[in-house]
Design a protein around this motif. Structure first.
Motif, PDB file in Angstrom:
ATOM      1  N   HIS A   1      -0.201   7.128  11.860  1.00 49.18           N
ATOM      2  CA  HIS A   1      -1.128   6.750  10.784  1.00 49.18           C
ATOM      3  C   HIS A   1      -2.004   5.563  11.167  1.00 49.18           C
ATOM      4  O   HIS A   1      -2.733   5.025  10.331  1.00 49.18           O
ATOM      5  N   GLN A   2      -1.889   5.126  12.430  1.00 49.42           N
ATOM      6  CA  GLN A   2      -2.674   4.011  12.965  1.00 49.42           C
ATOM      7  C   GLN A   2      -2.476   2.733  12.132  1.00 49.42           C
ATOM      8  O   GLN A   2      -3.431   2.017  11.822  1.00 49.42           O
ATOM      9  N   VAL A   3      -1.231   2.488  11.794  1.00 56.00           N
ATOM     10  CA  VAL A   3      -0.871   1.286  11.034  1.00 56.00           C
ATOM     11  C   VAL A   3      -0.271   0.270  12.002  1.00 56.00           C
ATOM     12  O   VAL A   3       0.689   0.580  12.708  1.00 56.00           O
TER      13      VAL A   3
ATOM     14  N   ILE B   1      10.231   5.262  12.230  1.00 55.15           N
ATOM     15  CA  ILE B   1       9.258   4.453  11.488  1.00 55.15           C
ATOM     16  C   ILE B   1       8.088   4.073  12.385  1.00 55.15           C
ATOM     17  O   ILE B   1       6.916   4.146  11.976  1.00 55.15           O
ATOM     18  N   LEU B   2       8.387   3.692  13.629  1.00 56.78           N
ATOM     19  CA  LEU B   2       7.309   3.345  14.554  1.00 56.78           C
ATOM     20  C   LEU B   2       6.434   4.551  14.859  1.00 56.78           C
ATOM     21  O   LEU B   2       5.203   4.427  14.973  1.00 56.78           O
ATOM     22  N   GLN B   3       7.034   5.716  14.966  1.00 54.48           N
ATOM     23  CA  GLN B   3       6.255   6.929  15.217  1.00 54.48           C
ATOM     24  C   GLN B   3       5.317   7.224  14.050  1.00 54.48           C
ATOM     25  O   GLN B   3       4.150   7.597  14.264  1.00 54.48           O
TER      26      GLN B   3
ATOM     27  N   TRP C   1       2.640   6.296   3.366  1.00 56.43           N
ATOM     28  CA  TRP C   1       1.959   5.863   4.573  1.00 56.43           C
ATOM     29  C   TRP C   1       0.453   5.744   4.397  1.00 56.43           C
ATOM     30  O   TRP C   1      -0.195   4.895   5.029  1.00 56.43           O
ATOM     31  N   HIS C   2      -0.127   6.540   3.527  1.00 63.00           N
ATOM     32  CA  HIS C   2      -1.582   6.477   3.335  1.00 63.00           C
ATOM     33  C   HIS C   2      -2.019   5.185   2.644  1.00 63.00           C
ATOM     34  O   HIS C   2      -3.209   4.852   2.639  1.00 63.00           O
ATOM     35  N   LYS C   3      -1.051   4.435   2.075  1.00 69.55           N
ATOM     36  CA  LYS C   3      -1.370   3.172   1.417  1.00 69.55           C
ATOM     37  C   LYS C   3      -0.961   1.955   2.235  1.00 69.55           C
ATOM     38  O   LYS C   3      -1.298   0.828   1.871  1.00 69.55           O
TER      39      LYS C   3
END
Length: 232
Positions: free
Chosen positions: A59-61, A52-54, A32-34
């Motif tokens: 992660h503000q993606v 996945i949405l959570q 997630w960080h990438k």
């Protein structure tokens, strides 16, 4: 890096994509960080997508849901009511249009359901068919008839059955192969056969091994679909 999500009727597939390279992974492996963006093709349950949405939100993606449109560049949808076409089918058509430009294609995507879609060489989607997947055919037949049964160890084939599990499984496969063959015949020209889904390779073996199987066809469609959104 993007996260590609294919929410099917029975499973969720996820993959990372970087510079066109798609790598299928498990949900627990998502870096997630990438991840800069999430692209989603959804036909299955919202509950399957919720985790996945959570994660994306935490992660503000940003995430985008792919949708069907009457046209996508030179590609044209066969459905007058285009929103009624399943996004999974549309994305396999989108991917095929770009992977095999100026070629007529017959796409056989077989999983929970089997979808056969036809695309002509000009980019006009001709429409398609949907029938129960092999397992659904068998389950329905066994559940609604007496003295008809199947098993888990009999292999699929297209030969005449010499016992009941043979007869049931081989009929399901033969019916599916025959439908795809009809699509090829109706085109009346050389076509590129494209296979996808959990039973795609099995159908490839019995229909035309020269066709090409993709385990990420919907994912590839997501990438091409996104390019058009960025160009708007």
């Amino acid at each position: 890096m993007r996260l590609l999500v294919d929410v099917g009727n029975t499973a969720v597939k996820v993959a990372t994509e970087l510079q066109g390279e798609i790598v299928l992974i498990n949900e627990a492996q998502v870096p997630w960080h990438k991840i800069d963006e999430v692209l989603i093709a959804q036909v299955g349950s919202n509950e399957d997508l919720t985790p996945i949405l959570q994660q994306a939100q935490s992660h503000q993606v940003p995430y985008l849901f792919a949708s069907v449109s009457p046209t996508l560049g030179a590609l044209k949808c066969a459905y007058a009511e285009f929103k009624n076409l399943g996004i999974d089918r549309w994305l396999t058509v989108v991917a095929s249009f770009h992977l095999f430009p100026n070629q007529a294609c017959v796409i056989v995507d077989s999983g929970t359901a089997t979808k056969v879609d036809v695309l002509d060489a000009t980019g006009q989607h001709q429409g398609g068919w949907i029938l129960p997947g092999l397992d659904m055919m068998i389950d329905s037949l066994v559940a609604n008839t007496q003295k008809v049964f199947s098993d888990t160890h009999t292999l699929f084939d297209t030969k005449l059955g010499t016992n009941t599990p043979n007869a049931v499984k081989n009929a399901a496969l033969s019916a599916t192969v025959a439908l795809a063959e009809r699509a090829v015949t109706q085109m009346g020209e050389k076509v590129q056969l494209i296979y996808a889904g959990g039973y795609g390779e099995l159908i490839q073996q019995h229909l035309d091994p020269k066709g090409i199987y993709f385990d990420d066809l919907v994912m590839q469609g997501l990438i091409y679909w996104r390019k058009y959104q960025q160009n708007d």
